[in-house]
Design an enzyme around this catalytic site. Structure first.
Site, PDB file in Angstrom:
ATOM      1  N   GLY A  12       0.784  -1.230   0.000  1.00 40.77           N
ATOM      2  CA  GLY A  12       0.000   0.000   0.000  1.00 40.77           C
ATOM      3  C   GLY A  12       0.815   1.277   0.000  1.00 40.77           C
ATOM      4  O   GLY A  12       0.372   2.291   0.549  1.00 40.77           O
ATOM      5  N   ASN A  14       1.406   3.233  -2.563  1.00 41.63           N
ATOM      6  CA  ASN A  14       0.653   4.250  -3.316  1.00 41.63           C
ATOM      7  C   ASN A  14      -0.512   4.773  -2.487  1.00 41.63           C
ATOM      8  O   ASN A  14      -0.790   5.981  -2.483  1.00 41.63           O
ATOM      9  CB  ASN A  14       0.147   3.667  -4.641  1.00 41.63           C
ATOM     10  CG  ASN A  14       1.210   3.711  -5.716  1.00 41.63           C
ATOM     11  OD1 ASN A  14       1.603   4.782  -6.149  1.00 41.63           O
ATOM     12  ND2 ASN A  14       1.690   2.551  -6.126  1.00 41.63           N
ATOM     13  N   MET A  94      -4.610  -6.391  -6.867  1.00 39.22           N
ATOM     14  CA  MET A  94      -4.178  -7.426  -7.808  1.00 39.22           C
ATOM     15  C   MET A  94      -5.278  -8.446  -8.101  1.00 39.22           C
ATOM     16  O   MET A  94      -5.060  -9.656  -8.011  1.00 39.22           O
ATOM     17  CB  MET A  94      -2.928  -8.126  -7.245  1.00 39.22           C
ATOM     18  CG  MET A  94      -1.790  -7.184  -6.923  1.00 39.22           C
ATOM     19  SD  MET A  94      -1.221  -6.230  -8.348  1.00 39.22           S
ATOM     20  CE  MET A  94      -0.243  -7.471  -9.168  1.00 39.22           C
ATOM     21  N   ILE A  96      -8.434  -9.303 -11.045  1.00 35.79           N
ATOM     22  CA  ILE A  96      -9.154  -8.939 -12.272  1.00 35.79           C
ATOM     23  C   ILE A  96     -10.618  -8.757 -11.903  1.00 35.79           C
ATOM     24  O   ILE A  96     -11.200  -9.606 -11.205  1.00 35.79           O
ATOM     25  CB  ILE A  96      -8.970 -10.033 -13.338  1.00 35.79           C
ATOM     26  CG1 ILE A  96      -7.512 -10.035 -13.804  1.00 35.79           C
ATOM     27  CG2 ILE A  96      -9.920  -9.811 -14.516  1.00 35.79           C
ATOM     28  CD1 ILE A  96      -7.142 -11.187 -14.704  1.00 35.79           C
ATOM     29  N   HIS A 113      -0.743   1.789 -13.185  1.00 34.36           N
ATOM     30  CA  HIS A 113      -0.002   0.655 -13.749  1.00 34.36           C
ATOM     31  C   HIS A 113       1.435   1.102 -14.010  1.00 34.36           C
ATOM     32  O   HIS A 113       1.658   2.160 -14.614  1.00 34.36           O
ATOM     33  CB  HIS A 113      -0.658   0.186 -15.051  1.00 34.36           C
ATOM     34  CG  HIS A 113       0.032  -1.007 -15.633  1.00 34.36           C
ATOM     35  ND1 HIS A 113      -0.075  -2.272 -15.088  1.00 34.36           N
ATOM     36  CD2 HIS A 113       0.876  -1.125 -16.693  1.00 34.36           C
ATOM     37  CE1 HIS A 113       0.656  -3.119 -15.790  1.00 34.36           C
ATOM     38  NE2 HIS A 113       1.242  -2.448 -16.760  1.00 34.36           N
ATOM     39  N   GLU A 178       5.317   6.972  -9.156  1.00 30.76           N
ATOM     40  CA  GLU A 178       3.936   6.588  -8.842  1.00 30.76           C
ATOM     41  C   GLU A 178       3.425   7.400  -7.651  1.00 30.76           C
ATOM     42  O   GLU A 178       2.305   7.913  -7.655  1.00 30.76           O
ATOM     43  CB  GLU A 178       3.843   5.091  -8.527  1.00 30.76           C
ATOM     44  CG  GLU A 178       4.149   4.189  -9.707  1.00 30.76           C
ATOM     45  CD  GLU A 178       3.951   2.714  -9.380  1.00 30.76           C
ATOM     46  OE1 GLU A 178       2.933   2.356  -8.785  1.00 30.76           O
ATOM     47  OE2 GLU A 178       4.846   1.905  -9.728  1.00 30.76           O
TER      48      GLU A 178
HETATM   49  C1  GRF Z   1       3.179  -0.624  -7.716  1.00 33.32           C
HETATM   50  O1  GRF Z   1       4.156  -0.582  -8.732  1.00 33.32           O
HETATM   51  C2  GRF Z   1       1.819  -0.666  -8.330  1.00 33.32           C
HETATM   52  O2  GRF Z   1       1.712   0.137  -9.464  1.00 33.32           O
HETATM   53  C3  GRF Z   1       1.747  -2.118  -8.659  1.00 33.32           C
HETATM   54  O3  GRF Z   1       2.187  -2.737  -7.479  1.00 33.32           O
HETATM   55  C4  GRF Z   1       3.281  -1.975  -6.976  1.00 33.32           C
HETATM   56  C5  GRF Z   1       3.234  -1.872  -5.462  1.00 33.32           C
HETATM   57  O4  GRF Z   1       2.198  -1.022  -5.081  1.00 33.32           O
HETATM   58  N1  GRF Z   1       0.477  -2.528  -9.166  1.00 33.32           N
HETATM   59  P1  GRF Z   1       1.886  -0.553  -3.583  1.00 33.32           P
HETATM   60  O5  GRF Z   1       3.179  -0.342  -2.854  1.00 33.32           O
HETATM   61  O6  GRF Z   1       1.066  -1.655  -2.923  1.00 33.32           O
HETATM   62  O7  GRF Z   1       1.096   0.706  -3.756  1.00 33.32           O
END
Ligand code: GRF
Length: 201
Positions: A12, A14, A94, A96, A113, A178
């Site tokens: 988490g 982001n 993660m 779909i 992404h 990001e």
């Molecule tokens: C990031 O690169 C995100 O774009 C990808 O997973 C990675 C880790 O994301 N889908 P986070 O640290 O859980 O936000």
């Protein structure tokens, strides 16, 4: 007040960058919006405890407890809709999603992404960019459609691919972008949304 719900599956980082922008940074006074909840399909996701320490409500909807994608997505939508969100943000989520779920949040469901879409949708983006000899890589924030890692682009940032880069070193460089890009893309979305549908008293 506009509610934003963030969906995560892992650490988490982001999500934390978005919460930081919303709670402590520039949103104060600029946007009538808040992070209403962080929801994970992984009950043990590190991001859930991280969100809780920031005072954000959390919930887990474990995909393994459901027999089908449809049943999971229905339960996930119920957990989201409790918060009546204006915007649903996928941040390292993660799973779909079914067309029904995507349609339910059409126009207010966004994803990040770690590639310059439409290049390298799917997994192993950094290694694929290195293997292709790319000199530039990056990150994309886009609207979610039923096609994985497609949809109208909201924002992008580029980084150089350096000689000797591995997937890990490139991922680290992209991830820093990001964290910068996603809060700004959400702020832009909120600005556009406020113009399109002004709140009336
Ligand atoms: C990031 O690169 C995100 O774009 C990808 O997973 C990675 C880790 O994301 N889908 P986070 O640290 O859980 O936000």
């Amino acid at each position: 007040m506009k509610n934003i719900v963030i969906l995560i599956s892992g650490g988490g980082s982001n999500m934390a960058a978005i919460v930081h922008a919303a709670v402590r940074d520039r949103w104060a006074g600029r946007f009538d919006a808040r992070i209403a909840a962080v929801i994970s399909n992984q009950p043990a996701a590190g991001g859930l405890s991280l969100a809780a320490t920031q005072g954000v409500a959390t919930a887990a909807v474990d995909h393994k407890a459901f027999a089908s994608r449809d049943e999971f997505d229905t339960a996930l939508a119920a957990a989201i809709d409790v918060h009546m969100p204006t915007l649903v943000v996928l941040a390292g989520f993660m799973r779909i999603l079914t067309p029904g779920f995507v349609g339910r949040y059409a126009g207010r469901l966004i994803n990040i992404h770690p590639s310059l879409l439409p290049a390298f949708p799917g997994l192993r983006t950094h290694q694929r960019a290195i293997d292709a000899g790319c000199q530039v890589a990056g990150v994309t924030v886009h609207h979610v459609t039923t096609e994985l890692d497609h949809g109208p682009i909201l924002a992008q940032a580029a980084v150089p691919v350096l000689r000797g880069d591995t997937a890990a070193t490139l991922a680290e460089r992209v991830l820093a972008q990001e964290h910068r890009l996603y809060p700004r893309a959400i702020e832009r979305w909120l600005e556009i949304e406020a113009t399109a549908s002004p709140e009336v008293d």
